[in-house]
Structures are given as C-alpha cells and as structure tokens.
Design a protein around this motif. Sequence first.
Motif, PDB file in Angstrom:
ATOM      1  N   LEU A   1       0.840  -1.203   0.000  1.00 58.92           N
ATOM      2  CA  LEU A   1       0.000   0.000   0.000  1.00 58.92           C
ATOM      3  C   LEU A   1       0.877   1.255   0.000  1.00 58.92           C
ATOM      4  O   LEU A   1       0.577   2.232  -0.677  1.00 58.92           O
ATOM      5  CB  LEU A   1      -0.933  -0.004   1.213  1.00 58.92           C
ATOM      6  N   MET A   2       1.968   1.181   0.747  1.00 58.75           N
ATOM      7  CA  MET A   2       2.866   2.338   0.800  1.00 58.75           C
ATOM      8  C   MET A   2       3.430   2.636  -0.586  1.00 58.75           C
ATOM      9  O   MET A   2       3.501   3.800  -0.995  1.00 58.75           O
ATOM     10  CB  MET A   2       3.995   2.049   1.808  1.00 58.75           C
ATOM     11  N   SER A   3       3.808   1.591  -1.308  1.00 58.69           N
ATOM     12  CA  SER A   3       4.362   1.828  -2.649  1.00 58.69           C
ATOM     13  C   SER A   3       3.312   2.490  -3.530  1.00 58.69           C
ATOM     14  O   SER A   3       3.618   3.381  -4.323  1.00 58.69           O
ATOM     15  CB  SER A   3       4.849   0.522  -3.267  1.00 58.69           C
ATOM     16  N   LYS A   4       2.060   2.071  -3.360  1.00 57.07           N
ATOM     17  CA  LYS A   4       0.994   2.676  -4.154  1.00 57.07           C
ATOM     18  C   LYS A   4       0.829   4.152  -3.781  1.00 57.07           C
ATOM     19  O   LYS A   4       0.638   5.016  -4.634  1.00 57.07           O
ATOM     20  CB  LYS A   4      -0.318   1.936  -3.938  1.00 57.07           C
ATOM     21  N   TRP A   5       0.907   4.441  -2.497  1.00 58.35           N
ATOM     22  CA  TRP A   5       0.746   5.824  -2.046  1.00 58.35           C
ATOM     23  C   TRP A   5       1.892   6.698  -2.547  1.00 58.35           C
ATOM     24  O   TRP A   5       1.679   7.827  -3.005  1.00 58.35           O
ATOM     25  CB  TRP A   5       0.622   5.867  -0.516  1.00 58.35           C
ATOM     26  N   ILE A   6       3.093   6.165  -2.490  1.00 59.76           N
ATOM     27  CA  ILE A   6       4.246   6.951  -2.964  1.00 59.76           C
ATOM     28  C   ILE A   6       4.083   7.262  -4.451  1.00 59.76           C
ATOM     29  O   ILE A   6       4.271   8.405  -4.885  1.00 59.76           O
ATOM     30  CB  ILE A   6       5.559   6.194  -2.701  1.00 59.76           C
ATOM     31  N   VAL A   7       3.683   6.242  -5.201  1.00 58.81           N
ATOM     32  CA  VAL A   7       3.500   6.456  -6.642  1.00 58.81           C
ATOM     33  C   VAL A   7       2.402   7.495  -6.884  1.00 58.81           C
ATOM     34  O   VAL A   7       2.525   8.365  -7.741  1.00 58.81           O
ATOM     35  CB  VAL A   7       3.169   5.121  -7.341  1.00 58.81           C
TER      36      VAL A   7
END
Lengths: 326, 268, 326
Positions: free
Chosen positions: C152-158
């Motif tokens: 989820l964090m990777s999605k948020w960063i993107v």
Amino acid sequence: MTTSLHEDKRDVVLSVQQLKKRIGRKWIIEDVTFEVRAGEIFGFLGPNGAGKTTTIRMLVDLIKPTSGKITVCGYDVNRDPEQSLRFVGAIVENPEMYSFLTGWENLEQFARMVPDIDETRIHEVVDIVGMAKRIHDKVKNYSLGMRQRLGIAQALLVRPRLMILDEPTNGLDPLGIKELRTFIRQLADEGMAVFVSSHLLSEIQLMCDRVAIINHGRVLAVDDVENLLVGRNQYVIWMTKSPERARALLEQQDGVHLVQPHEGMIDETALLGLPEDYIITEMNTDLIAKVNQALLAAGMEVEGIQRVVPTLEQLFLEMTEGGGID
Amino acid sequence: MKRKGSLWSIIALIGCLSSVLLLTGFILGVTNVLHPGSVPFTEKPVASTPEVPVDNSKAEYRIVAIGDSLTRGTGDDTGKGYVRRTVEMLEKHKREAKLLNNLAINGLRADQLVTRLDEEHIGYSLKQANLVLLTIGGNDLFQGAQSEQLSSAQLNIEYLNKKADESISSLKQVLNKIRETNKDALIVFVGLYNPFSNVKEMSTVGSSVVERWNHAAKEFMNEDANMLMIPTQDLFEHNIDKYIAADHFHPNGTGYDAIATRIVQSLP
Amino acid sequence: MLALIHNETLKVLKKKRFYVILLILVVLIPVFTYAQMKIAQNSREKFDQDWRREITQQIADYQNTLGSDRIPEEWKTMRRIMIQQLQYYLDHDVNPNEPNGVTFTRTFMDNAVTLFIPLLIMAIASDIVSSERSTGTIKMLLTRPVRRWKILMSKWIVLMLFSGIIVLATALLSYLISGAVFGYGGWSFPLFSGFNLSGSDVHVESVHMMPSWLYLLMQCGLIWFSSLVVAALSFMVSVLVRSTAASIVTLMAVLIAGSILYNMASSWPTAKYLFMINLNLTSYLAGSPPPVEGMTLGFSLIVLAVWGVIALLIAFRVFTKQDMLN
C-alpha cells in the motif's frame, strides 16, 4: 504412509492445525487440520461451499484465521508472510493477471516482488509452460488456457516448495486436464508438495496421493486416496441389446444390486454419451468378470461395461449413513 | 526491455523532482502568507503614477461619463442610458465617438462626487476625454423620495431650497475639479427635471426647487465657454408619463432618447 | 520498496489513465485559451488596450452593485475587497491581468484548484487499489512474500509522485498552449501579495511585490498540497470501495457538493471544517476573501492535513487487516 516420526517432521511442508474462521456470526471454517508433505499431491476435496476456497485463502494470507495455525516450511503464514510465502506458488480461483500488461511484464512484476529472481528464471518458467511464442502479447488477448498456463508460470517463478492450485481443471478441455495431471505429477516427483482442491471425486482419484475431505467447514477424513473407496461398492453400468433379460439375470446375481439412479448419485457427465437402455448396478468391481460371463452364457451380447465413481455427495451420504472412512 | 526499464525511472525521477519543486513552492507560499515580505525576491511596492496617453490625432469625441444613476442608465430597459444613445446617435451622424468610461454610480450625490473626483484613476480617465457627460443633483434633492412615502419635511419648500443651495456649491466644486483635471474638454451637464410633475403635492414644489437648482447651475456654467448645460425640465414637464420609467424617478428608454437627442443637437 | 514502486509506476503508465489525463489537458486548455482570447479581444476593442481604463470601469461596475439591496452582504464584502485591491494595483501602476502565458496559467491554476485538478488526481487515485480488487489481481499481489503495508505504501508513494506530475503538467501545458496565443513572456512581471482582510476592509501594510514566476511557484506548491489531500481521500475510498466507478462517483459527488457549498458556506460557518471548503489555498496568496470569515491559511492547512492523515490511517488500517474474500 508409515514413516518414522523424524522423517515426517522434516517432510512436512504445509501444516494446518485446528483452523477456524468466523465471518460475521457464521463459522465458515469450524475445524480444519491436515499436513502436506514434500513430494506428494494432496487433494482437498469438498463440494462447492464447503469452505475450500476460504481455507485456501487462509493458506496464502488473503484471509486471517480466527484461530488455528498455518505454517509453511516452519514459518507461520500470518505472522511471518515475508518468510513463509516465499516458498509458496499459488493460483487462487482464476489466474487473474494484469490484462493491460503482456505475459512477460506480468511475470516481471511478480519477479520484482521476490528477491533473487532474475530474467533467466522468467525464461525458464515460460519454457516450462510452453508459452515462449505468445509471452510478449497482452494478457487481454490470451485464451483461458493460456491464462492458466501463465498462472502456473507465475506460481513456479519463486521455485516454490508448496504449490497451491484451486480447482485447476476448471475450464480446461480433456486434453488440457490430462496434460495438467502429468505436469503436476512431474512437479511432485521433483519434490514439490502440491495442494489441489476440487469438488470432483474422480479428478482427485486420478490425480492425488492423499486426500482430505471437507464438508461444512470440517475435515471429515484425511487418508490415502486408495483407501477412499476400499470396501465400498461401486457403480457399474451395463449396456446390452436386450436390457429386460439382462436386468432379470443381473438381479439374480449374488452381490449385485440394481439401482435406480437418483439425482446427485452419479456424475451426470458420465451418463451423457450412453445409449438409452443402460442398467446401473451397485457391486463389488471384482465381480464384473464373473457377471459378464454369466450374461454371455445366457446368450446376451454385452456391448459395454463402465465403472462409475459415485459423486462426492453420494460418498458423503454413505459416509454419514454407515461409518465413514475415519 | 531496456527502453521500458528507463521509462519508469524517468517518470519516477520527474515525479521526485516535481515533488521537490512543489514542496519548495509550498514552503515559500506558506512563508509568504504567514510572514509577508520574508521571502526572497519580494519587495515593498512603490506607488507610481503613469503618464496619461492622450490621443488627439483623430477628430473624434472621446467621452467619459460621470455622475449618478441617470448617467448609469437606470430605468432604461436596454441598459443604454443617454450616454450610449448619444454615442450611437453621433455615429449615425457620421461623427466618430468613443466611450472611454462610464464611471457613474447609482445613488451618488454631488458631495460624494467631489471626493470621487479626487481618486487617481478617475482623473486618469478624465484626462483622456474631450467630452465629459455629467448628471448629478437628483439624489441630493429627492433622495428617498422615489421609494418612500413623501414626508412633510420633503414637501417643505424651505427645506428643499436649503438642500438645493448646499448641493449647488458641491456642483460648483465638481465642475471646477473636472476643469482642473482636464482644461480643454467640453463638459456637458444634463440639467435636472422634476420627476414628480404628475404627482399633485409635489408638482409645484418640485418644479420650483428644480428650477432654482438649474438656474444656479446655468449661471455658474455660463462663466466657462466650454461648459454646456442641457435643460431637461422643459422636456419632461409635460411628457412625464411618456418619459418616466416604472420607478417614477428615472427616465425610461424614450426619455433617455430625448435627452441624447438634445445633447447631440447641442454638440459642436 | 523500490521494486514495488517500479511495479506500481509501470501499472499506472500501462493503464494509460495518465495519458488520458494529459490528453484531457491538451484538449481543454486550448478551449479556455480561446475563451480568454475572446475576452482579451473584447477589452482591447473597448478600452484600446488601456488596462487602467478597463480596471477603472471594473471598479465603477463593482461600486454600482454595492448600492443594490438585492445583492447579499457577503458578495458586497467580496466586491469591496476586490475594489480595494484593484485600486491598489492602479495606484502602483501594475496590471493584474497583464495578457501573457504566465498570467493565463496563474488564472487557470486558480480556477482549477477546487475542482479540475482534484478530478484529474482522482482519476488515478480512485483506481489504484480498487481496480486490483475488481479485476481480482489483488490475489496475485497479496500472495507475494511482501507485507501488505509495504504494498500500500508503494501505491501511495507512486500516487504522490503522479500528483506532483499532474500539478506541474497542468501548469506547464497551460503555459505552453496559452503562450502560443498570449506570448511566452511575463515571468518577471510584478504581482502583489499580502493583502490582509478584516471584514470588508483591506489592509495594505504588509502588501509586497513579487515576480510572477515566484508567485506561480508558490501557487503550484499550495495546489500540490490540496491535491495530496484529495489524493489521500481518493486513496482511502479506493481501499474501501471495490468498484472503481463507485469510488469515482463517491468522490465526484463530494467535490461537486463542496464547490456548491463553497459559495454558501458563509451562512453555515461549521462548513469550514470540511476539506472541500479548504482546498482553495491559493486564495490566501491572492488575498481573496475566504468562504467563511476568519479562515486563515494556517487553519486551512491544519484542516486539510487532519483530513489527509486520517484518510491515510484508515486506508492503511483497513488494507492491512482486511480479509480478501473476493
């Protein structure tokens, strides 16, 4: 399956202990316990709605169990997914991939999420499933069979010690099913533990070494597949030119019972290609040759004899009626 | 494969750079609002007055209109008022005319106009004109009369006369100021009419005070050759029903048309 | 983590939504440019390009509306403030609407902050989790040996990266496109900021002058902050709602309701705690009156930050605990 305690311990790849799951107020899974060892094909047999998919989703950490413990290679799946899932390749229900990416790009996506998987490994799995030609096409242009293959490729990518396949024969043609069966056996022979779910007894019979039977969220039995139908009468279908006479003769034979087929007893597909005047008997299969001779002796031409496995529902009925295989 | 690999890294890099840039902007923006003037590149503004571009090259009327609601055109369903009608009529007579600004404000009184003329931007506009159209005074004399019940004080001739005298002095200031700002422009002042000439109680009193006012204005304007007074009282006195708008105070389209016609006829 | 970000970036790009957003900008900005050009032409005809006379007329027109009883008091307050600001620009001989690409961009961004840019952000944000669920690829994604919060964090960063790109791309495209009509100059043209409002009075003591480029940078920075909050909220809805369409509709409704409320908020002061009412951060820079009296930049930033952080907390909490049932 009598192995020493020490060996057993080493070989267990997947261990499920007293698994329970409640959703809302309903207990979907009430008690599931089994172990899958390296090198075996383990069948997970149960009718639709028995809790197979929920159990499988718990095995791969998509659903958290209410209680109980799942370990893969000794690592707790829920507490330590980063370690445990590294050993697992899975297809849960349909192999859904990113349709806007090519097959290759999909595999790349998954490869990046696991350490130590390089391009060579992607090439390897693509070759294993025989998709080298179409791998750079967009997934949305794939047929169902190709998606299945791609699904298997992604499951193999991590060099899993445990392969989980949820109803893998769904949507495959007979040839595809046969190929899959050979392929799964090959994986097991290489030392992989394979976990296959199905609602078809016949399929499990052909494919698996051991089986767990689940119904209403409970595992009813775990045993070798050969033991499943031992000491149990099977259905034999007789086809002759003169059905009335045959019926009368069959009725007189010892250990042979004529049965009127009722719904859910026999897999409907097994009856589809048959001529109209077939006779279904319930009997020990050892008696087939003797009964056949009797028919021939009486001058009846036997056109066909077919053994049919009872459906799972029928098996459950028998198991609950008169002592199961526990 | 290589190409795809670089695409994502380029996008990610652009994303990072954008974020850094925007974060800088965000911090600067917040600092700028919370501690004004502390951001580099900002400076205290200096007031400055620009050169007024006066274009005398063409023989045309460059019109600035100023005053009250009559100049605004209130009551005219077309919204043109006498100002735009004047421009249109001039154009119809093949005389070039251009409306630079209509700076009229509804409800303005003569004393308010005096202060308004001090504003820099009004002067800027006036300086560019060679024809100034002006109405004022109606609100001084009859403020409130068009909407409220006529009180006895408002009907009192002495009270009205006093008011008229006060506002006449304001009018003189207005005219002087305009003249100061613009030495050469022709100033056209549209005189007052009695909007109540068909109201029994107000007919005589109103007309009397309007005459008094118009007379004083005319007298003052006679001293400046470049000031022109357009009388309207005679125009409206017997045509009040034809020329007055539904509010019984402002002219309607026809009334404005009549005023504009007079202005055009009087212009050199 | 970098690998996960790599994956997510590729997915966003390959899904082509981002290109659609750019396309929308490329199509819409010329429309606004054309409209702006018509307005400019109109004023050129009426005022001979004398902007001072144009502003003078604008002030006179505003002053006229002040006298009318039918106009609500809030509007009059706003008009009074605008009159005073225009007056200030006149007094300092600075044209607030100097026709060039930079001015157009500034105006366009001001108008885009409450609805247009949030919509663009939403187009990506609302899809980023929900699409994985509606297509079923979430099963593939979450059965990797990676913890859910990391995914989820990777999605948020993107999503944050793309929010930045969208804001800048909007500014850049509007500059490039409008510049073709209005010219590309104007970067150093002075603008005023720091008008202090109390009621309908404008205090000019702290007014200061800055070059347009700096103003534009601040403006984009503030818009970026609003966008991140919108992104966080869309992100949360995307986690909570399985269908992308449903999550887009939910947010659209909220945003549009917000823009309607914006004009009515003065009569309902509690509305100032809604995030939609606070999105217009750039108004503090320009010194336009806030929708509810007494709102300040600090207040709006805190309200937005609280909404954003809570949305993210909910998103992460739900996503990491949730059972993926289908």
